[in-house]
Write a protein that holds these residues in place. Structure first.
Motif, PDB file in Angstrom:
ATOM      1  N   GLY A 110      12.923  17.598  25.774  1.00  0.00           N
ATOM      2  CA  GLY A 110      12.388  16.530  26.620  1.00  0.00           C
ATOM      3  C   GLY A 110      11.137  15.905  26.060  1.00  0.00           C
ATOM      4  O   GLY A 110      10.569  14.997  26.662  1.00  0.00           O
ATOM      5  N   CYS A 116      15.265  12.781  20.028  1.00  0.00           N
ATOM      6  CA  CYS A 116      15.707  11.660  20.855  1.00  0.00           C
ATOM      7  C   CYS A 116      16.212  10.504  19.985  1.00  0.00           C
ATOM      8  O   CYS A 116      17.246   9.897  20.274  1.00  0.00           O
ATOM      9  CB  CYS A 116      14.549  11.216  21.740  1.00  0.00           C
ATOM     10  SG  CYS A 116      15.016  10.011  22.988  1.00  0.00           S
ATOM     11  N   ASP A 133      19.533  19.254  27.244  1.00  0.00           N
ATOM     12  CA  ASP A 133      18.161  18.956  27.656  1.00  0.00           C
ATOM     13  C   ASP A 133      17.583  20.221  28.290  1.00  0.00           C
ATOM     14  O   ASP A 133      17.878  20.538  29.443  1.00  0.00           O
ATOM     15  CB  ASP A 133      18.177  17.788  28.640  1.00  0.00           C
ATOM     16  CG  ASP A 133      16.806  17.345  29.096  1.00  0.00           C
ATOM     17  OD1 ASP A 133      15.843  18.135  29.010  1.00  0.00           O
ATOM     18  OD2 ASP A 133      16.697  16.203  29.577  1.00  0.00           O
ATOM     19  N   ARG A 136      15.299  19.849  31.540  1.00  0.00           N
ATOM     20  CA  ARG A 136      15.964  19.648  32.831  1.00  0.00           C
ATOM     21  C   ARG A 136      17.108  20.619  33.062  1.00  0.00           C
ATOM     22  O   ARG A 136      17.734  20.584  34.113  1.00  0.00           O
ATOM     23  CB  ARG A 136      16.464  18.207  32.942  1.00  0.00           C
ATOM     24  CG  ARG A 136      15.312  17.216  32.931  1.00  0.00           C
ATOM     25  CD  ARG A 136      15.727  15.798  33.204  1.00  0.00           C
ATOM     26  NE  ARG A 136      16.914  15.418  32.472  1.00  0.00           N
ATOM     27  CZ  ARG A 136      17.807  14.524  32.903  1.00  0.00           C
ATOM     28  NH1 ARG A 136      17.632  13.910  34.032  1.00  0.00           N
ATOM     29  NH2 ARG A 136      18.855  14.235  32.181  1.00  0.00           N
ATOM     30  N   ALA A 150      19.371   6.291  29.735  1.00  0.00           N
ATOM     31  CA  ALA A 150      19.353   7.132  30.940  1.00  0.00           C
ATOM     32  C   ALA A 150      18.708   8.485  30.644  1.00  0.00           C
ATOM     33  O   ALA A 150      17.958   9.015  31.471  1.00  0.00           O
ATOM     34  CB  ALA A 150      20.768   7.311  31.483  1.00  0.00           C
ATOM     35  N   VAL A 151      18.990   9.041  29.470  1.00  0.00           N
ATOM     36  CA  VAL A 151      18.369  10.312  29.084  1.00  0.00           C
ATOM     37  C   VAL A 151      16.867  10.122  28.896  1.00  0.00           C
ATOM     38  O   VAL A 151      16.053  10.903  29.390  1.00  0.00           O
ATOM     39  CB  VAL A 151      19.011  10.868  27.784  1.00  0.00           C
ATOM     40  CG1 VAL A 151      18.204  12.033  27.237  1.00  0.00           C
ATOM     41  CG2 VAL A 151      20.447  11.282  28.042  1.00  0.00           C
ATOM     42  N   GLN A 153      14.951   7.936  30.162  1.00  0.00           N
ATOM     43  CA  GLN A 153      14.294   7.557  31.420  1.00  0.00           C
ATOM     44  C   GLN A 153      13.603   8.750  32.075  1.00  0.00           C
ATOM     45  O   GLN A 153      12.588   8.591  32.740  1.00  0.00           O
ATOM     46  CB  GLN A 153      15.354   6.975  32.368  1.00  0.00           C
ATOM     47  CG  GLN A 153      14.888   6.707  33.764  1.00  0.00           C
ATOM     48  CD  GLN A 153      16.044   6.211  34.629  1.00  0.00           C
ATOM     49  OE1 GLN A 153      17.031   5.710  34.128  1.00  0.00           O
ATOM     50  NE2 GLN A 153      15.908   6.375  35.914  1.00  0.00           N
ATOM     51  N   HIS A 154      14.123   9.954  31.857  1.00  0.00           N
ATOM     52  CA  HIS A 154      13.552  11.151  32.488  1.00  0.00           C
ATOM     53  C   HIS A 154      12.381  11.723  31.702  1.00  0.00           C
ATOM     54  O   HIS A 154      11.723  12.650  32.163  1.00  0.00           O
ATOM     55  CB  HIS A 154      14.635  12.214  32.664  1.00  0.00           C
ATOM     56  CG  HIS A 154      15.734  11.777  33.564  1.00  0.00           C
ATOM     57  ND1 HIS A 154      15.590  11.695  34.926  1.00  0.00           N
ATOM     58  CD2 HIS A 154      16.988  11.356  33.289  1.00  0.00           C
ATOM     59  CE1 HIS A 154      16.710  11.251  35.464  1.00  0.00           C
ATOM     60  NE2 HIS A 154      17.574  11.042  34.481  1.00  0.00           N
ATOM     61  N   ALA A 155      12.131  11.175  30.524  1.00  0.00           N
ATOM     62  CA  ALA A 155      11.032  11.678  29.688  1.00  0.00           C
ATOM     63  C   ALA A 155       9.691  11.138  30.184  1.00  0.00           C
ATOM     64  O   ALA A 155       9.613  10.078  30.808  1.00  0.00           O
ATOM     65  CB  ALA A 155      11.256  11.271  28.232  1.00  0.00           C
ATOM     66  N   ASP A 156       8.656  11.863  29.858  1.00  0.00           N
ATOM     67  CA  ASP A 156       7.289  11.449  30.158  1.00  0.00           C
ATOM     68  C   ASP A 156       7.011  10.100  29.482  1.00  0.00           C
ATOM     69  O   ASP A 156       7.499   9.859  28.378  1.00  0.00           O
ATOM     70  CB  ASP A 156       6.354  12.536  29.615  1.00  0.00           C
ATOM     71  CG  ASP A 156       4.917  12.277  29.962  1.00  0.00           C
ATOM     72  OD1 ASP A 156       4.233  11.626  29.137  1.00  0.00           O
ATOM     73  OD2 ASP A 156       4.478  12.726  31.029  1.00  0.00           O
ATOM     74  N   ARG A 160       8.176   8.492  25.731  1.00  0.00           N
ATOM     75  CA  ARG A 160       8.871   7.205  25.532  1.00  0.00           C
ATOM     76  C   ARG A 160       8.083   6.322  24.571  1.00  0.00           C
ATOM     77  O   ARG A 160       8.665   5.687  23.691  1.00  0.00           O
ATOM     78  CB  ARG A 160       9.100   6.510  26.875  1.00  0.00           C
ATOM     79  CG  ARG A 160      10.134   7.228  27.733  1.00  0.00           C
ATOM     80  CD  ARG A 160      10.639   6.377  28.876  1.00  0.00           C
ATOM     81  NE  ARG A 160       9.605   5.915  29.777  1.00  0.00           N
ATOM     82  CZ  ARG A 160       9.253   6.519  30.916  1.00  0.00           C
ATOM     83  NH1 ARG A 160       9.846   7.644  31.280  1.00  0.00           N
ATOM     84  NH2 ARG A 160       8.317   6.008  31.670  1.00  0.00           N
TER      85      ARG A 160
END
Length: 177
Positions: A110, A116, A133, A136, A150-151, A153-156, A160
């Motif tokens: 993550g 990524c 992941d 999560r 989408a993957v 999007q959940h990162a800090d 990003r």
């Protein structure tokens, strides 16, 4: 022979059970493996493959010799661009593995921008990538840039930003399209 790019975060030193099982399936079906030489997930996966005495492995490295080649497999040097250091020194070998791969299996904490981006590189060329992941506790198959977003999007937000900062111009163009 189907080629699978295995990779993951340098901060992962224990592979999740589903990843171990998938690598066992790769060995059982005799797929080719493309893997880097980094400590962490790469070295852990290499250790697992070496334990199987698996032969269909190529280790890609940016330096004069691989940092890790636990099965004494064929080594493929991919010299970095002149003056490249750190992440940039290893990005060329990662791009080469993605270019050659039909599929990917990445273990992501993550936080690793390189892992990524490897997922993005695979899906940019139409090669699906299974992402484990660990942050999560989930696995997902990333098939296109929408799945990749989408993957991410959940990162800090800091992760990003790091991913965006390390993208090549081509990788940025694909996302803008």
């Amino acid at each position: 022979m189907t080629m699978i790019f295995l990779g993951g975060s340098r901060d992962i030193f224990e592979l999740p059970v589903p990843v171990i099982e998938r690598i066992g399936a790769i060995v059982a079906t005799e797929h080719g493996v493309l893997i880097g030489d980094a400590p962490g997930a790469d070295a852990e996966m290499q250790g697992l493959l070496a334990g199987y005495n698996y032969e269909h492995v190529g280790v890609f490295h940016a330096g004069p010799e691989p940092r890790n080649n636990l099965g004494d497999w064929a080594a493929y040097p991919v010299p970095p661009p002149h003056g490249a250091e750190g992440f940039a020194a290893h990005a060329s070998k990662d791009r080469e593995m993605a270019r050659r791969a039909d599929f990917g299996l990445m273990v992501w904490d993550g936080a690793s921008p390189g892992t990524c981006l490897n997922v993005l590189r695979l899906v940019m060329k139409g090669s699906p990538c299974v992402v484990c992941d660990t942050m999560r506790g989930m696995m997902a198959t990333v098939r296109d840039t929408m799945d990749w977003r989408a993957v991410l999007q959940h990162a800090d937000p800091e992760v990003r930003r790091a991913v965006e900062a390390r993208m090549s111009e081509n990788e940025r163009l694909v996302l803008e399209a």
